[in-house]
Enzyme design. Sequence first.
Site, mmCIF file in Angstrom:
data_model
loop_
_atom_site.group_PDB
_atom_site.id
_atom_site.type_symbol
_atom_site.label_atom_id
_atom_site.label_comp_id
_atom_site.label_asym_id
_atom_site.label_seq_id
_atom_site.Cartn_x
_atom_site.Cartn_y
_atom_site.Cartn_z
ATOM 1 N N ASP A 173 0.864 -1.195 0.000
ATOM 2 C CA ASP A 173 0.000 0.000 0.000
ATOM 3 C C ASP A 173 0.895 1.239 0.000
ATOM 4 O O ASP A 173 2.104 1.139 0.166
ATOM 5 C CB ASP A 173 -0.867 -0.006 1.269
ATOM 6 C CG ASP A 173 -0.003 -0.071 2.526
ATOM 7 O OD1 ASP A 173 0.379 1.001 3.018
ATOM 8 O OD2 ASP A 173 0.325 -1.180 2.997
ATOM 9 N N ASP A 175 0.540 3.648 2.291
ATOM 10 C CA ASP A 175 0.242 4.241 3.595
ATOM 11 C C ASP A 175 -0.884 5.271 3.385
ATOM 12 O O ASP A 175 -1.912 4.890 2.817
ATOM 13 C CB ASP A 175 1.524 4.837 4.208
ATOM 14 C CG ASP A 175 1.420 4.955 5.717
ATOM 15 O OD1 ASP A 175 0.777 4.083 6.337
ATOM 16 O OD2 ASP A 175 1.961 5.912 6.275
HETATM 17 N N1 ADE Z 1 2.192 -2.930 6.970
HETATM 18 C C1 ADE Z 1 1.698 -2.891 5.720
HETATM 19 N N2 ADE Z 1 1.385 -1.625 5.363
HETATM 20 C C2 ADE Z 1 1.688 -0.837 6.416
HETATM 21 C C3 ADE Z 1 1.596 0.562 6.681
HETATM 22 N N3 ADE Z 1 1.124 1.402 5.777
HETATM 23 N N4 ADE Z 1 2.021 1.016 7.892
HETATM 24 C C4 ADE Z 1 2.501 0.153 8.807
HETATM 25 N N5 ADE Z 1 2.597 -1.172 8.624
HETATM 26 C C5 ADE Z 1 2.196 -1.668 7.444
#
Ligand code: ADE
Length: 286
Positions: A225, A227
């Site tokens: 992703d 974030d």
């Molecule tokens: N693990 C997977 N995506 C994450 C994110 N955006 N922040 C923290 N841990 C994660």
Amino acid sequence: YQPLQILGIYRIGIIGGSGLDDPSKQIFQPRNIIKREDAKNDFGLPSSHLYVGSISGVEVVLLSRHGPGHKISPTGINYRANLEAFRNLGCTHVLASTACGSLAENITKGQLVIPNDFIDRTIHRKNTFYDNTSEYYEGVRHIPMFPAFDCKTMDLIEQAAQNLGISVMKGATVVTIEGPRFSSRAESNMFRQWGGHLINMTTCPEVYLAKEAGLLYASIAIATDYDCWKESEDNVCVSDVLAIFKQNVEKVTSLLIKSVELIGQEDWTQSITNAKNLVKNSNVTH
Ligand code: ADE
């Protein structure tokens, strides 16, 4: 199992992260299952049973970081017990898989990354073996953190990816947050300004506890992703993280397997000696 190291035989601990909760399903039929309770050590219980087997003739021990059914939170993971269980079984290396958010434009979803540095934002975890919990770890040690990950193991993962035709980026800074919540947008932007490329909840303290234990540690991160910093993208959510990991689990698994094969073809005597000497020379107690 301890004498294996003396004979120059390597044993690799593999930690399955989110999306690889039951690594023995994907990686091999275990030859032997060591129950959690039987792997209990001075630091307590590891996250899961330990699955012992081999890949291309190389001894491997599998562990699920969050336990079966993902019941253990990042803060609740007993990182010390997990790594001590590996060490007690004679492991010389640790390969860790981790789902991460991307903090960089050019790290797209599904991209595999081999991190080489970290920023530690964890606050509620046991962050050293050297606190008089175990007689094996005595003294007060200040271990240098450059390089944070084992360079030769990182190189071999990169080589394994090249052999398989899998795209991998080597060299990234992973920010580990305490969680369990994800970051705010202001935090996410701050971590980008700090030079973070990836964000997760588990690399710290795992990477530096491994160093304290004299284990050669490297990680395979998968970007799941963006974030919440990127305005044109959806904000991170659990279902997306797991979906992207699931789509890429075969790629991660084949990379782990190939990496083990290549690690097994190298002579690690010097690396293991160096790792142990680093810990020995970091003692300030007299
Ligand atoms: N693990 C997977 N995506 C994450 C994110 N955006 N922040 C923290 N841990 C994660």
